[in-house]
Scaffold this motif. Structure first.
Motif, short mmCIF file in Angstrom:
data_model
loop_
_atom_site.label_atom_id
_atom_site.label_comp_id
_atom_site.label_asym_id
_atom_site.label_seq_id
_atom_site.Cartn_x
_atom_site.Cartn_y
_atom_site.Cartn_z
N SER A 236 1.20 6.65 1.72
CA SER A 236 1.27 5.30 1.74
C SER A 236 2.92 4.76 1.71
O SER A 236 3.59 5.58 1.36
CB SER A 236 0.66 4.76 0.48
OG SER A 236 1.41 4.80 -0.70
N SER B 200 -10.68 -3.77 1.09
CA SER B 200 -10.69 -2.52 1.87
C SER B 200 -9.23 -2.09 2.69
O SER B 200 -9.16 -1.00 3.01
CB SER B 200 -11.62 -2.90 3.12
OG SER B 200 -11.46 -4.11 3.68
N HIS B 201 -8.49 -3.18 2.93
CA HIS B 201 -7.26 -3.09 3.51
C HIS B 201 -6.25 -2.26 2.72
O HIS B 201 -5.42 -1.62 3.08
CB HIS B 201 -6.66 -4.41 3.91
CG HIS B 201 -7.31 -5.20 5.22
ND1 HIS B 201 -6.72 -5.79 5.94
CD2 HIS B 201 -8.56 -5.06 5.39
CE1 HIS B 201 -7.59 -6.19 7.04
NE2 HIS B 201 -8.80 -5.68 6.42
N TYR B 202 -6.40 -2.51 1.25
CA TYR B 202 -5.50 -1.72 0.44
C TYR B 202 -5.74 -0.08 0.18
O TYR B 202 -5.03 0.84 -0.31
CB TYR B 202 -5.70 -2.33 -0.97
CG TYR B 202 -4.90 -3.36 -1.08
CD1 TYR B 202 -3.62 -3.53 -1.12
CD2 TYR B 202 -5.61 -4.76 -0.79
CE1 TYR B 202 -2.62 -4.90 -1.22
CE2 TYR B 202 -4.91 -5.98 -0.83
CZ TYR B 202 -3.82 -5.95 -1.09
OH TYR B 202 -2.90 -7.13 -1.07
N GLU B 203 -7.01 0.37 0.96
CA GLU B 203 -7.44 1.84 1.01
C GLU B 203 -7.18 2.54 -0.24
O GLU B 203 -6.58 3.53 -0.29
CB GLU B 203 -6.47 2.49 2.21
CG GLU B 203 -6.55 1.54 3.43
CD GLU B 203 -5.58 2.07 4.75
OE1 GLU B 203 -4.68 2.55 4.18
OE2 GLU B 203 -5.88 1.67 5.68
N SER C 145 -5.87 4.37 9.54
CA SER C 145 -5.30 3.98 8.04
C SER C 145 -4.04 3.01 8.21
O SER C 145 -3.34 3.23 9.19
CB SER C 145 -4.79 5.17 7.25
OG SER C 145 -4.58 4.72 5.93
N ARG C 146 -4.05 2.04 7.63
CA ARG C 146 -3.01 0.81 7.68
C ARG C 146 -1.72 1.40 6.89
O ARG C 146 -0.63 0.99 7.54
CB ARG C 146 -3.54 -0.39 7.11
CG ARG C 146 -4.72 -1.02 7.76
CD ARG C 146 -5.12 -2.33 7.18
NE ARG C 146 -6.14 -2.93 7.81
CZ ARG C 146 -7.51 -2.49 7.74
NH1 ARG C 146 -7.95 -1.67 7.19
NH2 ARG C 146 -8.38 -3.17 8.58
N THR C 147 -1.60 2.35 5.81
CA THR C 147 -0.55 3.15 5.42
C THR C 147 0.40 2.10 4.90
O THR C 147 0.83 2.52 3.63
CB THR C 147 0.02 3.97 6.48
OG1 THR C 147 -0.78 5.02 7.23
CG2 THR C 147 1.08 4.76 6.04
N LEU D 100 -3.32 1.70 11.93
CA LEU D 100 -4.79 1.69 12.06
C LEU D 100 -5.19 2.38 13.29
O LEU D 100 -6.24 3.16 13.33
CB LEU D 100 -5.17 0.41 11.64
CG LEU D 100 -6.80 0.27 11.49
CD1 LEU D 100 -7.35 1.06 10.44
CD2 LEU D 100 -7.17 -1.29 11.30
N HIS E 86 1.76 -1.23 3.02
CA HIS E 86 1.09 -2.20 2.07
C HIS E 86 2.33 -3.02 1.64
O HIS E 86 3.33 -2.42 1.33
CB HIS E 86 0.42 -1.65 0.86
CG HIS E 86 -0.85 -0.92 1.43
ND1 HIS E 86 -1.97 -1.07 2.06
CD2 HIS E 86 -0.74 0.62 1.45
CE1 HIS E 86 -2.74 -0.18 2.31
NE2 HIS E 86 -2.05 0.90 2.11
#
Length: 420
Positions: free
Chosen positions: A214, A280-283, A259-261, A254, A263
């Motif tokens: 992350s 959900s975006h915070y994974e 994964s958005r990775t 993504l 934050h």
């Protein structure tokens, strides 16, 4: 091996545990396990990992511990580090601990930069003080994940930010990646220094590397007790520019990795005036202790219950979160407390002191009940300026209570008020 003041000191032994059966007692000091010197609790777990372990004590005696598969030894220590905690050798101009006013308790001014505390407690480290032996140990003992403050990858920018004489952090980062160590990274964003093109460069560098679990981007915080940092991203347009820039990277990650990775800290969304992303975006909220996702977690907890409201109750919080809390509890009174103790752009509830809270309550007229979030206090119930929570009522002349800093805590406070 240099021994610290709490070197292997046993704090507690679980009743009827293998350690208790073997005769280990609180106050004993462990110095070896299976013949290996113990530097920290990690060594203890590593060398005493089998069904039995021979432990050496500081008085020269030894004990044999035996256990069933999966059974814990039942030992807890006064400190997870048995030698001395490694402190930061850098001179970062934005270091928050270097911006504290004089007279703070020592625990608040300890600038640790210890990879062991990163593994055990999630503390962020810079990698500027680890050597070859440390990298080898991290790889051998699989000390993963680690939490790394990277800030920038351009050498000139890193020198400006960290003021470190010999900077091998980027090569150490790559060595850890090569050994499969998972890394959660942090970028403290300073306007005009490591934002804009430099932020793109840093994110591109990270995108090329495996094991980056992350990337947290946090705006620089500053107090009034220094003069090296004078602004952050409080302006809506500047915060929105960061949100938009990082969103492009989130979309790219993504699309490539699923994964958005990347934050963003909550304050960037709040300052920009945009909604924080859905949960959900915070994974999995990998950096929630870094102030990334706390607002979303609160909002989702709040959505599961009806809005609270009772004018006899005043919910105290920092200025940053006050508008969010007020929207959730339209019938209750919300008092956003300005942080005069630290000053600068410090506006979160977790950094409020007794002085600010007492002054705010007095100015408010000390009416009804005032509810404080527990993030204001440490485990001993003390504020940052060392005042017990139990003393705040007498100091302010009001009825003061403390609740957990989530929606459930606020609901419980309202329920108590209704039933009086």
């Amino acid at each position: 091996m240099t021994r610290g003041p709490l070197a292997g000191l046993v704090r507690e032994i679980a009743p009827e545990s293998p350690a208790a059966v073997a005769g280990l007692r609180p106050g004993d000091v462990l110095v070896t396990a299976e013949g290996h010197p113990l530097r920290d609790e990690i060594d203890w777990r590593w060398y005493a990992d089998g069904p039995s372990a021979v432990v050496g004590l500081a008085d020269g005696s030894s004990l044999v511990l035996e256990r069933e598969p999966g059974q814990p030894w039942g030992v807890s220590f006064e400190s997870p580090v048995f030698d001395y905690i490694r402190t930061c050798e850098n001179r970062c101009g934005f270091c928050f601990m270097a911006q504290l006013p004089p007279g703070m308790r020592p625990a608040l001014t300890l600038r640790d930069d210890d990879f062991r505390l990163s593994f055990m407690s999630g503390n962020f480290i810079t990698l500027t003080n680890i050597g070859d032996e440390d990298v080898a140990r991290i790889a051998e003992q699989r000390l993963s994940p680690l939490y790394v403050s990277l800030h920038a990858v351009d050498p000139a920018i890193r020198e400006r930010l960290l003021c470190v004489r010999s900077d091998r952090a980027l090569s150490r980062f790559d060595e850890l990646v090569a050994n499969g160590i998972e890394l959660h990274t942090q970028l403290v964003l300073v306007p005009g220094v490591n934002d804009g093109e430099q932020l793109d460069r840093t994110l591109a560098w990270l995108a090329e590397r495996d094991c980056v679990a992350s990337i947290g981007i946090v705006p620089v915080g500053y107090t009034a007790h220094q003069d090296r940092v004078v602004r952050s991203f409080e302006a809506a347009d500047e915060a929105l520019a960061v949100v938009s820039q990082v969103q492009r990277w989130r979309d790219a990650f993504l699309a490539r990795d699923g994964s958005r990775t990347v934050h963003l800290a909550d304050e960037l969304y709040l300052a920009a005036g945009v909604e924080v992303p859905p949960a959900s975006h915070y994974e999995g909220f990998p950096q929630i202790e870094n102030g990334i996702g706390m607002v979303r977690r609160f909002l989702d907890q709040a959505a599961a219950a009806p809005p609270v409201g009772d004018r006899r109750l005043t919910l105290l919080t920092g200025e940053l979160f006050a508008p969010v809390l007020a929207r959730w509890a339209p019938g209750a009174r919300v008092l956003g407390v300005a942080n005069g103790f630290f000053g600068g752009n410090v506006s979160v509830a977790g950094l409020l002191t007794s002085r600010d809270v007492v002054d705010a309550i007095r100015e408010d007229g000390a009416r009804g009940e005032y509810v404080l979030p527990d993030v204001m206090f440490n485990e001993e119930g003390l504020t940052l300026d060392d005042v017990p929570s139990a003393d705040l009522g007498a100091m302010s002349g009001a009825h003061v209570s403390v609740v957990s800093s989530d929606a459930k805590g606020a609901r419980e406070a309202v329920a108590r008020t209704f039933h009086r």
